[in-house]
Design a protein around this motif. Structure first.
Motif, short mmCIF file in Angstrom:
data_model
loop_
_atom_site.label_atom_id
_atom_site.label_comp_id
_atom_site.label_asym_id
_atom_site.label_seq_id
_atom_site.Cartn_x
_atom_site.Cartn_y
_atom_site.Cartn_z
N VAL A 15 -3.38 36.71 1.55
CA VAL A 15 -2.97 35.31 1.53
C VAL A 15 -1.99 35.03 0.39
N SER A 16 -1.05 34.13 0.68
CA SER A 16 -0.13 33.60 -0.32
C SER A 16 -0.11 32.09 -0.16
N TYR A 17 0.12 31.41 -1.26
CA TYR A 17 0.07 29.95 -1.27
C TYR A 17 1.22 29.42 -2.09
N VAL A 18 1.93 28.42 -1.55
CA VAL A 18 3.02 27.78 -2.27
C VAL A 18 2.81 26.28 -2.18
N ARG A 19 2.90 25.62 -3.33
CA ARG A 19 2.77 24.17 -3.37
C ARG A 19 4.01 23.60 -4.03
N TYR A 20 4.61 22.62 -3.38
CA TYR A 20 5.79 21.96 -3.94
C TYR A 20 5.62 20.45 -3.73
N ALA A 21 5.56 19.73 -4.82
CA ALA A 21 5.39 18.27 -4.78
C ALA A 21 4.14 17.94 -3.96
N ASP A 22 4.32 17.26 -2.83
CA ASP A 22 3.15 16.88 -2.05
C ASP A 22 3.03 17.69 -0.75
N ASP A 23 3.62 18.86 -0.73
CA ASP A 23 3.53 19.76 0.43
C ASP A 23 2.96 21.10 -0.02
N PHE A 24 2.37 21.82 0.92
CA PHE A 24 1.93 23.18 0.62
C PHE A 24 2.01 24.03 1.88
N ILE A 25 2.15 25.32 1.64
CA ILE A 25 2.21 26.32 2.72
C ILE A 25 1.22 27.42 2.37
N ILE A 26 0.46 27.83 3.36
CA ILE A 26 -0.46 28.95 3.18
C ILE A 26 -0.05 30.02 4.18
N LEU A 27 0.22 31.21 3.67
CA LEU A 27 0.58 32.35 4.51
C LEU A 27 -0.55 33.36 4.46
N SER A 63 0.85 -1.20 0.00
CA SER A 63 0.00 0.00 0.00
C SER A 63 0.87 1.24 0.00
N GLY A 64 0.26 2.34 -0.35
CA GLY A 64 0.96 3.62 -0.31
C GLY A 64 1.96 3.78 -1.45
N THR A 65 2.79 4.79 -1.31
CA THR A 65 3.81 5.07 -2.32
C THR A 65 5.19 4.96 -1.68
N PRO A 66 6.18 4.53 -2.44
CA PRO A 66 7.52 4.41 -1.87
C PRO A 66 8.08 5.78 -1.48
N GLN A 67 8.76 5.85 -0.34
CA GLN A 67 9.39 7.08 0.11
C GLN A 67 10.40 7.53 -0.94
N GLY A 68 10.27 8.76 -1.39
CA GLY A 68 11.20 9.29 -2.38
C GLY A 68 10.84 8.92 -3.81
N GLY A 69 9.78 8.15 -3.99
CA GLY A 69 9.37 7.76 -5.34
C GLY A 69 8.69 8.92 -6.05
N ILE A 70 8.85 8.98 -7.35
CA ILE A 70 8.28 10.07 -8.13
C ILE A 70 6.76 10.00 -8.18
N ILE A 71 6.18 8.85 -7.98
CA ILE A 71 4.72 8.71 -8.07
C ILE A 71 4.02 9.47 -6.94
N PRO A 95 4.64 12.51 -5.35
CA PRO A 95 4.30 13.90 -5.63
C PRO A 95 3.38 14.06 -6.84
N ILE A 96 3.46 13.13 -7.79
CA ILE A 96 2.56 13.20 -8.94
C ILE A 96 1.12 13.03 -8.49
N LEU A 97 0.87 11.98 -7.71
CA LEU A 97 -0.49 11.73 -7.22
C LEU A 97 -0.96 12.85 -6.29
N ALA A 98 -0.05 13.36 -5.46
CA ALA A 98 -0.41 14.45 -4.55
C ALA A 98 -0.78 15.70 -5.33
N ASN A 99 -0.07 15.99 -6.39
CA ASN A 99 -0.39 17.17 -7.18
C ASN A 99 -1.76 17.05 -7.84
#
Length: 127
Positions: free
Chosen positions: A91-103, A33-41, A43-47
């Motif tokens: 508000v500002s929003y930044v998304r990188y791979a499978d993480d995001f920050i909202i300011l 289950s899940g995605t491998p740590q560091g695998g490219i899949i 962040p793709i699925l998260a995006n």
């Protein structure tokens, strides 16, 4: 997988990718289950899952910004005034791979407007 915008035949490729296993120190292991740590899949699925979050964030603060009187004028370097929508300063929003920050300009805006909208958005996306 429910958040992928592709036809079922393409989604099948993603499902198979998730079952591809991992190699660690020259040893192969199946993945259950899940995605491998560091695998490219991952962040793709998260995006794909996070697509639309920007619109949710902006819409969550519309009650604070939709009035034409709620605009602000800021002097530029030449001294003339330029009108900005208040949303640009709230508000500002930044998304990188499978993480995001909202300011945001204040904790009040985050807690009372943005956080409930983001939680609902993520809840509707599932596990």
């Amino acid at each position: 997988m429910n958040n992928l915008p592709f036809r079922p035949s393409i989604n099948k490729i993603f499902k198979e990718w998730l079952k591809s296993g991992i190699i660690y120190k020259e040893n192969y292991s199946d993945t259950t289950s899940g995605t491998p740590q560091g695998g490219i899949i991952s962040p793709i699925l998260a995006n794909f899952t996070l697509n639309g979050l920007e619109k949710i964030i902006i819409n969550s603060i519309l009650p604070l910004t939709k009035s034409k009187t709620q605009r602000t004028s800021i002097p530029n370097k030449k001294g003339s005034l330029r009108k900005y929508k208040l949303v640009n300063f709230l508000v500002s929003y930044v998304r990188y791979a499978d993480d995001f920050i909202i300011l945001a300009r204040s904790k009040h805006i985050i807690i009372n407007y943005i956080k409930p909208a983001v939680e609902e958005f993520l809840e509707n996306k599932g596990d």
